[in-house]
Write a protein that holds these residues in place. Sequence first.
Motif, PDB file in Angstrom:
ATOM      1  N   ASP A  64       0.818  -1.214   0.000  1.00  0.00           N
ATOM      2  CA  ASP A  64       0.000   0.000   0.000  1.00  0.00           C
ATOM      3  C   ASP A  64       0.852   1.264   0.000  1.00  0.00           C
ATOM      4  N   GLN A  65       2.005   1.231   0.605  1.00  0.00           N
ATOM      5  CA  GLN A  65       2.880   2.410   0.617  1.00  0.00           C
ATOM      6  C   GLN A  65       3.420   2.696  -0.780  1.00  0.00           C
ATOM      7  N   ASP A  66       3.722   1.651  -1.544  1.00  0.00           N
ATOM      8  CA  ASP A  66       4.172   1.837  -2.930  1.00  0.00           C
ATOM      9  C   ASP A  66       3.082   2.505  -3.762  1.00  0.00           C
ATOM     10  N   VAL A  67       1.853   2.037  -3.597  1.00  0.00           N
ATOM     11  CA  VAL A  67       0.724   2.618  -4.336  1.00  0.00           C
ATOM     12  C   VAL A  67       0.539   4.075  -3.935  1.00  0.00           C
ATOM     13  N   TYR A  68       0.579   4.349  -2.652  1.00  0.00           N
ATOM     14  CA  TYR A  68       0.422   5.709  -2.141  1.00  0.00           C
ATOM     15  C   TYR A  68       1.515   6.629  -2.702  1.00  0.00           C
ATOM     16  N   ASP A  69       2.764   6.176  -2.638  1.00  0.00           N
ATOM     17  CA  ASP A  69       3.874   6.988  -3.153  1.00  0.00           C
ATOM     18  C   ASP A  69       3.742   7.222  -4.650  1.00  0.00           C
ATOM     19  N   PHE A  70       3.314   6.196  -5.364  1.00  0.00           N
ATOM     20  CA  PHE A  70       3.108   6.322  -6.813  1.00  0.00           C
ATOM     21  C   PHE A  70       2.055   7.386  -7.110  1.00  0.00           C
ATOM     22  N   LEU A  71       0.924   7.296  -6.415  1.00  0.00           N
ATOM     23  CA  LEU A  71      -0.180   8.227  -6.691  1.00  0.00           C
ATOM     24  C   LEU A  71       0.115   9.641  -6.206  1.00  0.00           C
ATOM     25  N   LEU A  72       0.851   9.764  -5.129  1.00  0.00           N
ATOM     26  CA  LEU A  72       1.116  11.081  -4.569  1.00  0.00           C
ATOM     27  C   LEU A  72       2.297  11.782  -5.235  1.00  0.00           C
ATOM     28  N   ASN A  73       3.329  11.021  -5.577  1.00  0.00           N
ATOM     29  CA  ASN A  73       4.558  11.649  -6.058  1.00  0.00           C
ATOM     30  C   ASN A  73       4.846  11.415  -7.540  1.00  0.00           C
ATOM     31  N   TYR A  74       4.772  10.191  -7.994  1.00  0.00           N
ATOM     32  CA  TYR A  74       5.171   9.867  -9.357  1.00  0.00           C
ATOM     33  C   TYR A  74       4.090  10.223 -10.376  1.00  0.00           C
ATOM     34  N   PHE A  75       2.907   9.716 -10.164  1.00  0.00           N
ATOM     35  CA  PHE A  75       1.813   9.879 -11.118  1.00  0.00           C
ATOM     36  C   PHE A  75       1.534  11.344 -11.477  1.00  0.00           C
ATOM     37  N   PRO A  76       1.374  12.239 -10.491  1.00  0.00           N
ATOM     38  CA  PRO A  76       1.056  13.633 -10.852  1.00  0.00           C
ATOM     39  C   PRO A  76       2.160  14.332 -11.661  1.00  0.00           C
ATOM     40  N   HIS A  77       3.402  13.877 -11.510  1.00  0.00           N
ATOM     41  CA  HIS A  77       4.511  14.533 -12.200  1.00  0.00           C
ATOM     42  C   HIS A  77       4.856  13.904 -13.541  1.00  0.00           C
ATOM     43  N   LYS A  78       4.540  12.630 -13.707  1.00  0.00           N
ATOM     44  CA  LYS A  78       4.928  11.922 -14.924  1.00  0.00           C
ATOM     45  C   LYS A  78       3.785  11.707 -15.911  1.00  0.00           C
ATOM     46  N   ALA A  79       2.561  11.740 -15.430  1.00  0.00           N
ATOM     47  CA  ALA A  79       1.410  11.487 -16.300  1.00  0.00           C
ATOM     48  C   ALA A  79       0.857  12.819 -16.788  1.00  0.00           C
ATOM     49  N   MET A  80       0.961  13.034 -18.074  1.00  0.00           N
ATOM     50  CA  MET A  80       0.494  14.297 -18.645  1.00  0.00           C
ATOM     51  C   MET A  80      -1.004  14.497 -18.430  1.00  0.00           C
ATOM     52  N   TRP A  81      -1.750  13.408 -18.305  1.00  0.00           N
ATOM     53  CA  TRP A  81      -3.200  13.467 -18.149  1.00  0.00           C
ATOM     54  C   TRP A  81      -3.633  13.554 -16.688  1.00  0.00           C
ATOM     55  N   ALA A  82      -2.681  13.503 -15.771  1.00  0.00           N
ATOM     56  CA  ALA A  82      -3.022  13.501 -14.346  1.00  0.00           C
ATOM     57  C   ALA A  82      -3.580  14.850 -13.911  1.00  0.00           C
ATOM     58  N   SER A  83      -4.548  14.783 -13.019  1.00  0.00           N
ATOM     59  CA  SER A  83      -5.094  15.982 -12.403  1.00  0.00           C
ATOM     60  C   SER A  83      -5.232  15.725 -10.913  1.00  0.00           C
ATOM     61  N   GLU A  84      -5.419  16.774 -10.151  1.00  0.00           N
ATOM     62  CA  GLU A  84      -5.596  16.620  -8.713  1.00  0.00           C
ATOM     63  C   GLU A  84      -6.799  15.725  -8.422  1.00  0.00           C
ATOM     64  N   THR A  85      -7.849  15.902  -9.175  1.00  0.00           N
ATOM     65  CA  THR A  85      -9.060  15.107  -8.977  1.00  0.00           C
ATOM     66  C   THR A  85      -8.812  13.636  -9.290  1.00  0.00           C
ATOM     67  N   SER A  86      -8.137  13.343 -10.392  1.00  0.00           N
ATOM     68  CA  SER A  86      -7.911  11.941 -10.753  1.00  0.00           C
ATOM     69  C   SER A  86      -7.025  11.247  -9.736  1.00  0.00           C
ATOM     70  N   THR A  87      -6.066  11.950  -9.180  1.00  0.00           N
ATOM     71  CA  THR A  87      -5.182  11.356  -8.185  1.00  0.00           C
ATOM     72  C   THR A  87      -5.895  11.175  -6.857  1.00  0.00           C
ATOM     73  N   LYS A  88      -6.619  12.183  -6.411  1.00  0.00           N
ATOM     74  CA  LYS A  88      -7.311  12.102  -5.125  1.00  0.00           C
ATOM     75  C   LYS A  88      -8.377  11.019  -5.103  1.00  0.00           C
ATOM     76  N   SER A  89      -8.933  10.695  -6.257  1.00  0.00           N
ATOM     77  CA  SER A  89      -9.978   9.672  -6.291  1.00  0.00           C
ATOM     78  C   SER A  89      -9.439   8.301  -5.899  1.00  0.00           C
ATOM     79  N   TYR A  90      -8.122   8.097  -5.989  1.00  0.00           N
ATOM     80  CA  TYR A  90      -7.521   6.816  -5.637  1.00  0.00           C
ATOM     81  C   TYR A  90      -7.005   6.770  -4.203  1.00  0.00           C
ATOM     82  N   ILE A  91      -6.814   7.920  -3.578  1.00  0.00           N
ATOM     83  CA  ILE A  91      -6.206   7.964  -2.252  1.00  0.00           C
ATOM     84  C   ILE A  91      -7.288   8.118  -1.193  1.00  0.00           C
ATOM     85  N   PRO A  92      -7.375   7.159  -0.263  1.00  0.00           N
ATOM     86  CA  PRO A  92      -8.380   7.271   0.792  1.00  0.00           C
ATOM     87  C   PRO A  92      -8.052   8.437   1.727  1.00  0.00           C
ATOM     88  N   HIS A  93      -9.062   8.907   2.434  1.00  0.00           N
ATOM     89  CA  HIS A  93      -8.859  10.032   3.346  1.00  0.00           C
ATOM     90  C   HIS A  93      -7.875   9.679   4.447  1.00  0.00           C
TER      91      HIS A  93
END
Length: 105
Positions: A64-93
Amino acid sequence: MSDFNKEVAKIEKYNQPIIEGFQAWLEKVNLSAKTIKNHILNIEFFVEYLVSYEPLQKLDEADDQDVYDFLLNYFPHKAMWASETSTKSYIPHSAPQTVTDQKSP
């Protein structure tokens, strides 16, 4: 071919049946071809992260930490299509705590 590239190739070969099994399951639950393609591209993007940024980690070693780090750090910076909304939808509160976030009693 460098030792690193050999190890990456070995991990990619190891991961392939996992990805193929995921694709077979997606097909079994009757998702559209477009949805299946998007899910496979997403998992392959995560696998790229595991090999490149979590040095030489196999897909079934991710936690779960790998997934969290991917969604929080890697995905928003490397995915041209990433948005705050698309990333937050995967991360639980209640995101996983790291060792430094935990409070002592």
